[in-house]
Each structure stands twice: as C-alpha cells, then as structure tokens.
Design a protein around this motif. Structure first.
Motif, mmCIF file in Angstrom:
data_model
loop_
_atom_site.group_PDB
_atom_site.id
_atom_site.type_symbol
_atom_site.label_atom_id
_atom_site.label_comp_id
_atom_site.label_asym_id
_atom_site.label_seq_id
_atom_site.Cartn_x
_atom_site.Cartn_y
_atom_site.Cartn_z
ATOM 1 N N VAL A 166 -33.469 33.959 -0.929
ATOM 2 C CA VAL A 166 -32.130 33.901 -0.338
ATOM 3 C C VAL A 166 -31.094 34.229 -1.407
ATOM 4 N N HIS A 167 -30.037 34.933 -1.008
ATOM 5 C CA HIS A 167 -28.915 35.197 -1.906
ATOM 6 C C HIS A 167 -27.666 34.519 -1.361
ATOM 7 N N ALA A 168 -26.799 34.105 -2.261
ATOM 8 C CA ALA A 168 -25.582 33.395 -1.877
ATOM 9 C C ALA A 168 -24.408 33.919 -2.695
ATOM 10 N N THR A 169 -23.228 33.387 -2.404
ATOM 11 C CA THR A 169 -22.019 33.777 -3.133
ATOM 12 C C THR A 169 -21.446 32.543 -3.822
ATOM 13 N N PHE A 170 -21.178 32.678 -5.124
ATOM 14 C CA PHE A 170 -20.683 31.572 -5.944
ATOM 15 C C PHE A 170 -19.232 31.843 -6.320
ATOM 16 N N PHE A 171 -18.357 30.888 -6.025
ATOM 17 C CA PHE A 171 -16.959 30.994 -6.430
ATOM 18 C C PHE A 171 -16.755 30.045 -7.609
ATOM 19 N N GLU A 172 -16.582 30.649 -8.788
ATOM 20 C CA GLU A 172 -16.628 29.871 -10.019
ATOM 21 C C GLU A 172 -15.253 29.653 -10.641
ATOM 22 N N VAL A 173 -15.131 28.514 -11.308
ATOM 23 C CA VAL A 173 -13.899 28.132 -11.995
ATOM 24 C C VAL A 173 -13.911 28.741 -13.397
ATOM 25 N N GLY A 174 -12.815 29.400 -13.753
ATOM 26 C CA GLY A 174 -12.769 30.172 -14.994
ATOM 27 C C GLY A 174 -13.097 29.395 -16.247
ATOM 28 N N SER A 176 -15.000 26.899 -16.602
ATOM 29 C CA SER A 176 -16.436 26.622 -16.659
ATOM 30 C C SER A 176 -17.227 27.894 -16.962
ATOM 31 N N VAL A 177 -16.746 29.024 -16.465
ATOM 32 C CA VAL A 177 -17.381 30.305 -16.800
ATOM 33 C C VAL A 177 -17.299 30.543 -18.296
ATOM 34 N N ALA A 178 -16.122 30.278 -18.874
ATOM 35 C CA ALA A 178 -15.943 30.454 -20.314
ATOM 36 C C ALA A 178 -16.859 29.526 -21.113
ATOM 37 N N ARG A 179 -17.151 28.365 -20.545
ATOM 38 C CA ARG A 179 -17.999 27.389 -21.225
ATOM 39 C C ARG A 179 -19.483 27.710 -21.070
ATOM 40 N N TYR A 180 -19.852 28.264 -19.908
ATOM 41 C CA TYR A 180 -21.265 28.521 -19.621
ATOM 42 C C TYR A 180 -21.479 29.966 -19.136
ATOM 43 N N PRO A 181 -21.126 30.947 -19.943
ATOM 44 C CA PRO A 181 -21.224 32.353 -19.504
ATOM 45 C C PRO A 181 -22.652 32.770 -19.150
ATOM 46 N N LYS A 182 -23.632 32.194 -19.818
ATOM 47 C CA LYS A 182 -25.026 32.553 -19.561
ATOM 48 C C LYS A 182 -25.413 32.242 -18.116
ATOM 49 N N ILE A 183 -24.878 31.154 -17.584
ATOM 50 C CA ILE A 183 -25.205 30.775 -16.202
ATOM 51 C C ILE A 183 -24.551 31.741 -15.220
ATOM 52 N N SER A 184 -23.339 32.165 -15.512
ATOM 53 C CA SER A 184 -22.686 33.154 -14.645
ATOM 54 C C SER A 184 -23.484 34.455 -14.627
ATOM 55 N N ARG A 185 -23.995 34.837 -15.769
ATOM 56 C CA ARG A 185 -24.841 36.042 -15.811
ATOM 57 C C ARG A 185 -26.101 35.841 -14.980
ATOM 58 N N ALA A 186 -26.647 34.635 -15.018
ATOM 59 C CA ALA A 186 -27.860 34.340 -14.251
ATOM 60 C C ALA A 186 -27.595 34.397 -12.749
ATOM 61 N N GLY A 191 -29.306 38.360 -8.042
ATOM 62 C CA GLY A 191 -28.951 39.100 -6.833
ATOM 63 C C GLY A 191 -27.864 38.445 -6.009
ATOM 64 N N ASN A 192 -27.208 37.442 -6.589
ATOM 65 C CA ASN A 192 -26.133 36.735 -5.895
ATOM 66 C C ASN A 192 -24.779 37.355 -6.231
ATOM 67 N N GLU A 193 -23.750 36.912 -5.526
ATOM 68 C CA GLU A 193 -22.389 37.380 -5.792
ATOM 69 C C GLU A 193 -21.616 36.300 -6.538
#
Length: 340
Positions: A166-174, A176-186, A191-193
C-alpha cells in the motif's frame, strides 16, 4: 558469387529504404513535437492550470541549475514565470520548453518533462503516455498521515505499508523534516507521497498571509534539502487557510473527508471503528504517524478496507493528477476554491 552480390545488394537496398522511412518518420515526429503554442492553448485559458505549470517550472529550474542545498530555494520563487495566456512555449520531444528572463540561477531555458505536466496541461498537447484517463474512484481510498516524520513510528508505519503493498501520502512538518531527513527520504523511497504541513504547525488564519507563505516556503526548503524535490501539496494545520493565502502559496491544498480523530481518541480500536464507519470510495482519510495507537491501528484498517474491495492509493492517484493550485481537495470529486 553473383548471387551473393545480388543478395548483398538487396540487403543494402532494403536497409537504406528502411532507414529512409525511419528518417522521414523521425523528421515527421520532430515537426509534430517542435511546435510553438501559447499558454492559453496549453491550459484552455485556465489560470489555475497555468499556476500548475509555474509550480512544475520551479522544480525544473532547481534541477537544471543543479541546486543541492536549500540556500537558493527562496530564490526560485523570485524567478519570473509566465502569467499571461499569450506567452509562448515549445513542445519538444523531451518536454515543454520555456525561455526565462535573467535570474539568479543563470538558467536561460528549461524543459519540463511531460510526466510532470500530467493533468495540468490539456491532454491533446501531451504524449499519449502522459495523458490522463478516466479512473473509477468508487473503490479507491487515500490514506494520509500528518505531523511526522517521527523517528520511531514513521519507519514502523512504512514497514506496514510495504508489507501490505500500500502507498500513502505523508504531510510532514518542516522542523521535523530538518531533524530527520533520512526518514523523509525513506517515505519517498517506499513509493509514497510527501506533502507540506507547515514549519511548526501554526493556525494559518491567525498568523496572516506573509507568515503563512514563510511557513510553507521554509518547509518546502527543508523537504527539498532532504529529498531533492519540492512537494506538490500543502495541508494547512487544522485545515485552516484563506483564499488569499491559497493564491499566495501557489500549491494545491489537500484537506480530508474522513477524520479518524486518532489525535483525540489515542485508542487503536476507536481509530479503526471511526475509519471503517465513515470511509467510502473516493475518500481522503486523515490520520497521524506521531501516535503509537494510530500506527498500531493501520494494519487492521488496511486489511478491512481491502476486504471491502477498496484499493488504497496516494492522493495523486485518487485525484487522477488533476490537483491545481488555488483549489482545495476534500475527496476524489469534492474540490472548492481555497479558503471557501
């Protein structure tokens, strides 16, 4: 020997004939694709489609300028891009070619791949492979997750999605993205958005347009630095955004039609019941990947929705790639002007 020469001559002749046809075919293709068109033609004079082309153009400027860090992301929003329907571009084999005015990136011309213009440009101007077709959304549901990435829960959720295909769409807080960039890449690697959910989750209606734009752009910058791509969508915290803010950020806004209320329940069983009670074909389901109870509920939700015959898709798949800036989307066939 004579027969060999005859066969060789025939072979060469047939080869030259074939090359001749191929060459003429390639010439015809070039003539068909190297075509000057106006943005009015490309968009059927729809300003929201033109805004979508500008959005795709910004990504292409960054790519062609080989921008790797986040230092120049703000500058891409200062690049002069077409706002008038009479301006012209060229359809080429590689994509839509646009000339640019002088800019900080020193990019004079960009070519936007047709794959990035699917659903944004009138179908007849796109190669067949990039044209949208009608999709039946009566058995499609989009799962979306807000407020991540979380260092423990988001990876756990990604494993669940992978397990059930299954693929899903993640709306992320900036922040937290800056803190955990590796997870955003994952998230993207699976195959998710990945969408924009502001920098630190303020209520846009309470901070004004300038600060809202800053929140969105700052998060776009963090996502680009983490992943090398700008997010297409914005989901405003609490769903609040004005029409003026929607025009200013120039990105499609994605809301939801089913609220799991997982943030209030913090109870997996209640989360499951809420989603199953309210979800129908074409719905966008809101959940969060920062609560362990929510992440724990996902396997059961997936299995039960699949048992009802639903296909779980990304927001782009549900909306058939037709999302445009200036509009907010609540479900497959429920969209309105942003702020209304």
């Amino acid at each position: 020997m004579i027969m060999r020469h005859v066969k060789w001559g025939l072979t060469v002749g047939l080869l030259m004939l074939a090359l001749g046809f191929l060459g003429s075919g390639m010439t015809a293709l070039a003539k068909r694709t190297d075509q000057t068109v106006t943005f009015g033609q490309l968009t059927a004079k729809n300003p929201k489609r033109l805004a979508a082309i500008r959005q795709a153009a910004r990504q292409q400027v960054l790519k062609q300028a080989k921008v790797k860090g986040a230092s120049k992301i703000e500058a891409v929003y200062q690049v002069k891009l077409p706002t008038h329907m009479t301006k012209k571009a060229t359809l080429t084999v590689a994509g839509l070619q646009m000339n640019l005015l002088a800019n900080r990136f020193k990019v004079k011309r960009i070519t936007i791949p047709y794959s990035r213009l699917k659903g944004k440009v009138v179908n007849r101007y796109l190669p067949k492979a990039n044209r949208t077709k009608r999709v039946k959304t009566t058995k499609m549901v989009a799962l979306t997750f807000d407020d991540g990435p979380d260092p423990k829960l988001t990876p756990r959720l990604l494993k669940t999605l992978k397990k059930y295909h299954v693929h899903a769409t993640f709306f992320e807080v900036g922040q937290s993205v800056a803190r955990y960039p590796k997870i955003s890449r994952a998230v993207l690697a699976g195959g998710n958005e990945l969408g924009n959910h502001s920098w630190n989750h303020p209520n846009f209606n309470q901070i004004g347009t300038a600060k809202t734009v800053s929140q969105v752009n700052r998060t776009n910058r963090a996502i680009y630095q983490a992943t090398g791509t700008l997010p297409q969508y914005v989901r405003p915290p609490y769903g609040n955004i004005t029409a003026t803010e929607g025009r200013a950020i120039e990105q499609p806004v994605v809301r939801w039609s089913v609220d799991s209320r997982d943030w209030a329940y913090l109870n997996s069983r209640k989360d499951i019941n809420e989603v199953m009670k309210d979800t129908h074909g074409g719905d966008i389901v809101l959940m969060h990947d920062i609560h362990p109870q929510s992440v724990a509920a996902v396997p059961t939700i997936i299995k039960r929705l699949k048992a009802k015959g639903y296909k779980l898709v990304t927001v782009s798949q549900l909306l058939n790639d037709h999302a445009l800036p200036g509009l907010q989307y609540f479900g497959a066939h429920d969209y309105r002007t942003t702020g209304k």
